[in-house]
Motif scaffolding. Structure first.
Motif, PDB file in Angstrom:
ATOM      1  N   ALA A   2       0.827  -1.199   0.000  1.00  0.00           N
ATOM      2  CA  ALA A   2       0.000   0.000   0.000  1.00  0.00           C
ATOM      3  C   ALA A   2       0.861   1.248   0.000  1.00  0.00           C
ATOM      4  O   ALA A   2       2.029   1.241   0.398  1.00  0.00           O
ATOM      5  CB  ALA A   2      -0.917  -0.005   1.222  1.00  0.00           C
ATOM      6  N   PHE A   3       0.281   2.330  -0.452  1.00  0.00           N
ATOM      7  CA  PHE A   3       0.964   3.613  -0.525  1.00  0.00           C
ATOM      8  C   PHE A   3       1.303   4.096   0.885  1.00  0.00           C
ATOM      9  O   PHE A   3       0.454   4.097   1.777  1.00  0.00           O
ATOM     10  CB  PHE A   3       0.060   4.624  -1.230  1.00  0.00           C
ATOM     11  CG  PHE A   3       0.717   5.943  -1.517  1.00  0.00           C
ATOM     12  CD1 PHE A   3       1.711   6.033  -2.472  1.00  0.00           C
ATOM     13  CD2 PHE A   3       0.330   7.087  -0.840  1.00  0.00           C
ATOM     14  CE1 PHE A   3       2.313   7.260  -2.756  1.00  0.00           C
ATOM     15  CE2 PHE A   3       0.916   8.306  -1.112  1.00  0.00           C
ATOM     16  CZ  PHE A   3       1.907   8.393  -2.074  1.00  0.00           C
ATOM     17  N   ARG A   4       2.542   4.512   1.090  1.00  0.00           N
ATOM     18  CA  ARG A   4       3.002   4.892   2.422  1.00  0.00           C
ATOM     19  C   ARG A   4       3.308   6.382   2.530  1.00  0.00           C
ATOM     20  O   ARG A   4       4.108   6.799   3.364  1.00  0.00           O
ATOM     21  CB  ARG A   4       4.240   4.075   2.795  1.00  0.00           C
ATOM     22  CG  ARG A   4       3.942   2.579   2.934  1.00  0.00           C
ATOM     23  CD  ARG A   4       5.171   1.819   3.376  1.00  0.00           C
ATOM     24  NE  ARG A   4       4.875   0.412   3.568  1.00  0.00           N
ATOM     25  CZ  ARG A   4       5.780  -0.496   3.940  1.00  0.00           C
ATOM     26  NH1 ARG A   4       7.034  -0.122   4.151  1.00  0.00           N
ATOM     27  NH2 ARG A   4       5.425  -1.757   4.095  1.00  0.00           N
ATOM     28  N   GLY A   5       2.695   7.162   1.733  1.00  0.00           N
ATOM     29  CA  GLY A   5       2.923   8.595   1.800  1.00  0.00           C
ATOM     30  C   GLY A   5       3.782   9.073   0.655  1.00  0.00           C
ATOM     31  O   GLY A   5       4.104   8.329  -0.258  1.00  0.00           O
ATOM     32  N   GLY A   6       4.175  10.331   0.711  1.00  0.00           N
ATOM     33  CA  GLY A   6       4.922  10.909  -0.389  1.00  0.00           C
ATOM     34  C   GLY A   6       3.982  11.555  -1.381  1.00  0.00           C
ATOM     35  O   GLY A   6       2.769  11.641  -1.176  1.00  0.00           O
ATOM     36  N   MET A   7       4.547  11.968  -2.506  1.00  0.00           N
ATOM     37  CA  MET A   7       3.780  12.729  -3.492  1.00  0.00           C
ATOM     38  C   MET A   7       3.410  11.859  -4.681  1.00  0.00           C
ATOM     39  O   MET A   7       4.154  10.948  -5.058  1.00  0.00           O
ATOM     40  CB  MET A   7       4.607  13.930  -3.966  1.00  0.00           C
ATOM     41  CG  MET A   7       3.937  14.810  -4.996  1.00  0.00           C
ATOM     42  SD  MET A   7       4.898  16.301  -5.337  1.00  0.00           S
ATOM     43  CE  MET A   7       4.618  17.224  -3.810  1.00  0.00           C
ATOM     44  N   ILE A   8       2.252  12.149  -5.265  1.00  0.00           N
ATOM     45  CA  ILE A   8       1.812  11.485  -6.493  1.00  0.00           C
ATOM     46  C   ILE A   8       1.768  12.515  -7.612  1.00  0.00           C
ATOM     47  O   ILE A   8       1.176  13.595  -7.461  1.00  0.00           O
ATOM     48  CB  ILE A   8       0.436  10.827  -6.315  1.00  0.00           C
ATOM     49  CG1 ILE A   8       0.533   9.674  -5.304  1.00  0.00           C
ATOM     50  CG2 ILE A   8      -0.103  10.311  -7.655  1.00  0.00           C
ATOM     51  CD1 ILE A   8      -0.784   8.986  -5.008  1.00  0.00           C
ATOM     52  N   LEU A   9       2.409  12.191  -8.720  1.00  0.00           N
ATOM     53  CA  LEU A   9       2.357  13.029  -9.914  1.00  0.00           C
ATOM     54  C   LEU A   9       1.143  12.635 -10.740  1.00  0.00           C
ATOM     55  O   LEU A   9       0.956  11.457 -11.060  1.00  0.00           O
ATOM     56  CB  LEU A   9       3.629  12.861 -10.744  1.00  0.00           C
ATOM     57  CG  LEU A   9       3.631  13.544 -12.124  1.00  0.00           C
ATOM     58  CD1 LEU A   9       3.594  15.059 -11.983  1.00  0.00           C
ATOM     59  CD2 LEU A   9       4.843  13.106 -12.940  1.00  0.00           C
ATOM     60  N   VAL A  10       0.330  13.610 -11.093  1.00  0.00           N
ATOM     61  CA  VAL A  10      -0.840  13.388 -11.948  1.00  0.00           C
ATOM     62  C   VAL A  10      -0.593  14.081 -13.275  1.00  0.00           C
ATOM     63  O   VAL A  10      -0.499  15.312 -13.339  1.00  0.00           O
ATOM     64  CB  VAL A  10      -2.130  13.919 -11.295  1.00  0.00           C
ATOM     65  CG1 VAL A  10      -3.327  13.715 -12.236  1.00  0.00           C
ATOM     66  CG2 VAL A  10      -2.378  13.221  -9.964  1.00  0.00           C
ATOM     67  N   THR A  11      -0.469  13.303 -14.345  1.00  0.00           N
ATOM     68  CA  THR A  11      -0.359  13.885 -15.679  1.00  0.00           C
ATOM     69  C   THR A  11      -1.764  14.023 -16.271  1.00  0.00           C
ATOM     70  O   THR A  11      -2.721  13.429 -15.774  1.00  0.00           O
ATOM     71  CB  THR A  11       0.524  13.023 -16.594  1.00  0.00           C
ATOM     72  OG1 THR A  11      -0.190  11.837 -16.971  1.00  0.00           O
ATOM     73  CG2 THR A  11       1.830  12.643 -15.905  1.00  0.00           C
TER      74      THR A  11
END
Length: 270
Positions: A2-11
């Motif tokens: 599972a995702f544990r934080g940080g940033m997600i880039l959305v194109t």
């Protein structure tokens, strides 16, 4: 994992689906970097980067990527995937890439270490092709009125992408549809019911339908491809429960999508 934080880039962050992905990630409290070509109002806290996928991506601090391919050429896709590296990439492909088939797009994406494919059925937003006609009157004129499509709300596509990112749904392909298959005649009827207007479908022969689609604003290069596709599509497509399986919520009905976009169709002429 599972995702544990940080940033997600959305194109494709200004597109129908990308905008929803940004909003839903923000609602979940996830930091977002949005790749956009122009000035757009995003929720507070979104980091906006100007540019497109033909330019080097800013991936500093990014842990996962929602990648929608908005370009008509796929020449840059291998380089973009190389840049993404081992980050989780959730990919929404496009049938409009002239030099890169959906199958080839899938091959490239599935060669990444951590990937998810989202493959939607007909976007409900395609019904906006009729908006010019409905702002002028109560008829929708076109071909293949008996062709059924499982119209899919862009918010549901985004919801599956967001759950894939947050839950770490890696190595999976999700085939999405709306909750029911509706002919184009039935779609027009539902639009009329939601808008409170006596709308009707008028069937046209191919040549006149082609002229109408161009008048509706579709590129001439796309119109023949669209009509050829409509001619060979199954009249009644299969419907999946994938949206509910992934998100826990059933796919939104077409009538809900129409209500969400009612202003675009306009009010009663006159």
């Amino acid at each position: 994992m599972a995702f544990r934080g940080g940033m997600i880039l959305v194109t494709g962050a200004t597109g129908n689906v990308g905008r929803q992905v940004v909003a839903q990630l923000c609602a979940a409290g996830v930091p977002v970097r949005a790749l956009a070509r122009g000035a757009v109002d995003f929720p507070d806290g979104v980091e906006v980067v100007r540019g497109d996928l033909r330019e080097p991506l800013d991936l500093r601090g990014v842990d996962a990527v929602f990648l929608v391919w908005p370009l008509r050429s796929g020449a840059a896709l291998p380089g973009v995937l190389d840049a993404v590296g081992g980050r989780h990439v959730v990919f929404l492909g496009s049938g409009g890439v002239a030099d890169l088939s959906m199958g080839r797009q899938a091959d490239l994406v599935s060669s990444c270490p951590r990937w998810t494919m989202v493959r939607p059925s007909t976007f409900a937003v395609n019904a906006l092709w009729w908006a010019r006609q409905l702002r002028a009157g109560d008829e929708v004129r076109g071909a293949h009125g008996d062709l059924a499509m499982a119209m899919l709300h862009e918010a549901d596509i985004a919801a599956v992408a967001v759950r894939s990112l947050l839950d770490g749904r890696v190595g999976e392909t999700f085939d999405l549809t709306g909750p029911e298959a509706l002919t184009q005649v039935e779609q027009v009827r539902i639009i009329g019911e939601v808008l409170g207007r006596p709308l009707r479908w008028v069937e046209l022969p191919r040549a006149r339908a082609r002229t109408q689609l161009v008048a509706d604003g579709l590129p001439e290069s796309f119109v023949d491809v669209l009509l050829d596709t409509y001619a060979v599509m199954p009249r009644r497509p299969a419907v999946t429960a994938t949206v509910e399986d992934v998100t826990g919520t059933p796919a939104r009905p077409f009538a809900e999508w129409v209500a969400d976009h009612a202003e675009t169709f306009g009010r009663m002429p006159g």
